[in-house]
Design a protein around this motif. Sequence first.
Motif, short mmCIF file in Angstrom:
data_model
loop_
_atom_site.label_atom_id
_atom_site.label_comp_id
_atom_site.label_asym_id
_atom_site.label_seq_id
_atom_site.Cartn_x
_atom_site.Cartn_y
_atom_site.Cartn_z
N LEU A 45 0.85 -1.19 0.00
CA LEU A 45 0.00 0.00 0.00
C LEU A 45 0.88 1.24 0.00
O LEU A 45 1.83 1.32 0.78
CB LEU A 45 -0.88 0.02 1.25
N MET A 46 0.59 2.20 -0.86
CA MET A 46 1.34 3.45 -0.90
C MET A 46 0.39 4.59 -0.54
O MET A 46 -0.65 4.76 -1.15
CB MET A 46 1.92 3.70 -2.30
N PHE A 47 0.79 5.34 0.49
CA PHE A 47 -0.01 6.46 0.96
C PHE A 47 0.72 7.77 0.74
O PHE A 47 1.94 7.82 0.76
CB PHE A 47 -0.29 6.32 2.47
N ASN A 48 -0.04 8.84 0.53
CA ASN A 48 0.50 10.19 0.55
C ASN A 48 0.11 10.76 1.90
O ASN A 48 -1.07 10.78 2.26
CB ASN A 48 -0.10 11.03 -0.57
N ASP A 49 1.07 11.20 2.67
CA ASP A 49 0.78 11.69 4.02
C ASP A 49 1.03 13.18 4.13
O ASP A 49 1.39 13.68 5.18
CB ASP A 49 1.62 10.92 5.05
N SER A 50 0.85 13.90 3.03
CA SER A 50 1.10 15.35 3.02
C SER A 50 -0.06 16.05 2.34
O SER A 50 -0.73 15.49 1.48
CB SER A 50 2.39 15.64 2.27
#
Length: 129
Positions: free
Chosen positions: A121-126
């Motif tokens: 899983l790849m998340f953007n946390d910005s």
Amino acid sequence: MASRNWNDEGVLGVKRCRVDFKFNPQGALAPTFSRDQARGVASITRTGVGTFLVTLEDTFRTLVARVATVQLAAAADVAVQFGTIANVGAALPPTIEVRLVAGAAPVDVAANSENSISVSLMFNDSDTF
């Protein structure tokens, strides 16, 4: 949001966080997984035939990408797919439904150390890109 240290992989985007994990289906029983192969995962539960609910440990803003594969000890026409993905961008950690299917029907896979499901899983946390 994510409270851990993340390695810099040089991906395009600000604060990308990848969670990779592997677990072993056990037929009609609860799946097994080890902490060293499932960092960032709080729990994995079997919720029905061939269906598993994964709860992560951290919160994330947006889900950017997801991939899942299945490894089986014996040849079989079984695929893995994602179901409902909830709590992304919320105050609670995300939950991800993962299903094993044969055709259009969920299917259990027998307990075998060589039977596993791997998920990335790849998340953007910005808030910025």
